[in-house]
Design an enzyme around this catalytic site. Structure first.
Site, mmCIF file in Angstrom:
data_model
loop_
_atom_site.group_PDB
_atom_site.id
_atom_site.type_symbol
_atom_site.label_atom_id
_atom_site.label_comp_id
_atom_site.label_asym_id
_atom_site.label_seq_id
_atom_site.Cartn_x
_atom_site.Cartn_y
_atom_site.Cartn_z
ATOM 1 N N PHE A 50 0.817 -1.222 0.000
ATOM 2 C CA PHE A 50 0.000 0.000 0.000
ATOM 3 C C PHE A 50 0.845 1.264 0.000
ATOM 4 O O PHE A 50 0.396 2.308 -0.455
ATOM 5 C CB PHE A 50 -0.987 0.014 1.172
ATOM 6 C CG PHE A 50 -0.371 -0.321 2.495
ATOM 7 C CD1 PHE A 50 0.337 0.621 3.215
ATOM 8 C CD2 PHE A 50 -0.505 -1.594 3.018
ATOM 9 C CE1 PHE A 50 0.903 0.303 4.436
ATOM 10 C CE2 PHE A 50 0.054 -1.924 4.240
ATOM 11 C CZ PHE A 50 0.765 -0.969 4.952
ATOM 12 N N GLY A 53 1.490 3.249 -3.489
ATOM 13 C CA GLY A 53 0.551 4.179 -4.108
ATOM 14 C C GLY A 53 -0.149 5.099 -3.133
ATOM 15 O O GLY A 53 -1.048 5.847 -3.510
ATOM 16 N N HIS A 54 0.247 5.078 -1.877
ATOM 17 C CA HIS A 54 -0.433 5.887 -0.846
ATOM 18 C C HIS A 54 0.603 6.612 -0.010
ATOM 19 O O HIS A 54 0.862 6.208 1.120
ATOM 20 C CB HIS A 54 -1.294 4.981 0.034
ATOM 21 C CG HIS A 54 -2.277 5.718 0.879
ATOM 22 N ND1 HIS A 54 -1.985 6.176 2.135
ATOM 23 C CD2 HIS A 54 -3.557 6.071 0.653
ATOM 24 C CE1 HIS A 54 -3.046 6.761 2.662
ATOM 25 N NE2 HIS A 54 -4.013 6.704 1.769
ATOM 26 N N PHE A 55 1.236 7.557 -0.372
ATOM 27 C CA PHE A 55 1.229 8.294 -1.626
ATOM 28 C C PHE A 55 2.609 8.185 -2.244
ATOM 29 O O PHE A 55 3.578 7.952 -1.535
ATOM 30 C CB PHE A 55 0.837 9.745 -1.378
ATOM 31 C CG PHE A 55 -0.538 9.869 -0.763
ATOM 32 C CD1 PHE A 55 -1.670 9.771 -1.561
ATOM 33 C CD2 PHE A 55 -0.697 10.043 0.596
ATOM 34 C CE1 PHE A 55 -2.938 9.889 -1.000
ATOM 35 C CE2 PHE A 55 -1.963 10.159 1.156
ATOM 36 C CZ PHE A 55 -3.087 10.080 0.365
ATOM 37 N N VAL A 60 2.225 7.133 3.279
ATOM 38 C CA VAL A 60 1.474 7.261 4.529
ATOM 39 C C VAL A 60 0.691 5.968 4.748
ATOM 40 O O VAL A 60 0.074 5.446 3.812
ATOM 41 C CB VAL A 60 0.497 8.462 4.458
ATOM 42 C CG1 VAL A 60 -0.392 8.523 5.689
ATOM 43 C CG2 VAL A 60 1.259 9.767 4.281
#
Length: 152
Positions: A50, A53-55, A60
């Site tokens: 995760f 892509g976050h971010f 985060v």
């Protein structure tokens, strides 16, 4: 207690929870008292999918996964408190109340999760849960589970 001390390791947790990678979000159980409290640890590493892509420029830990990690810790408290699992019962995560995110969590952080058993009423079980990084509260929530008998 420091992060090197634990009472349940990842192998024990895999025997308690049905979750598996990449959705198993608890690494250790540090302390536990049946029907009272549980303390768990989640290590956040940049390798977790995760974070890609976050971010992209500022990874985060997603808030929804924070709630999931807190819920998994509460589930361990339920299952270890009742002892032997009953295959005729399921526990559903059915509610969150008064949830607040205070600070962001980033790769390299260790999230210490503190679960406090509040009460049971009929088939509902309520917990107050805190997520702590560097001795600072990053999230707090009240989480509710529902126990359902599936083969009556």
């Amino acid at each position: 207690m420091n992060s090197d001390e634990y009472i349940f390791n990842i192998k024990d947790i895999l025997n308690i929870l049905p979750h598996r990678y990449p959705f198993l979000l608890i690494d250790r159980i540090l302390d536990f008292k049946a029907f009272q409290y549980l303390k768990a640890l989640k290590n956040c590493t940049v390798n977790e999918p995760f974070f890609q892509g976050h971010f992209i420029k500022e990874p985060v830990f997603p808030g929804v996964l924070m709630i999931e990690a807190m819920s998994q810790a509460a589930a361990v408290l339920i299952f270890k408190s009742i002892g032997k699992l009953n295959i005729n019962q399921l526990y559903y995560f059915v509610g969150i109340e008064n949830t607040r995110f205070k600070k962001i969590v980033v790769p390299g952080d260790q999230i210490f999760i503190e679960v406090i058993y509040l009460k049971s009423k009929k088939n509902f079980i309520k917990f107050k849960i805190f997520a702590i990084v560097n001795k600072k509260n990053v999230c707090k929530s009240t989480i509710i589970f529902y126990k359902k008998n599936i083969f009556n």
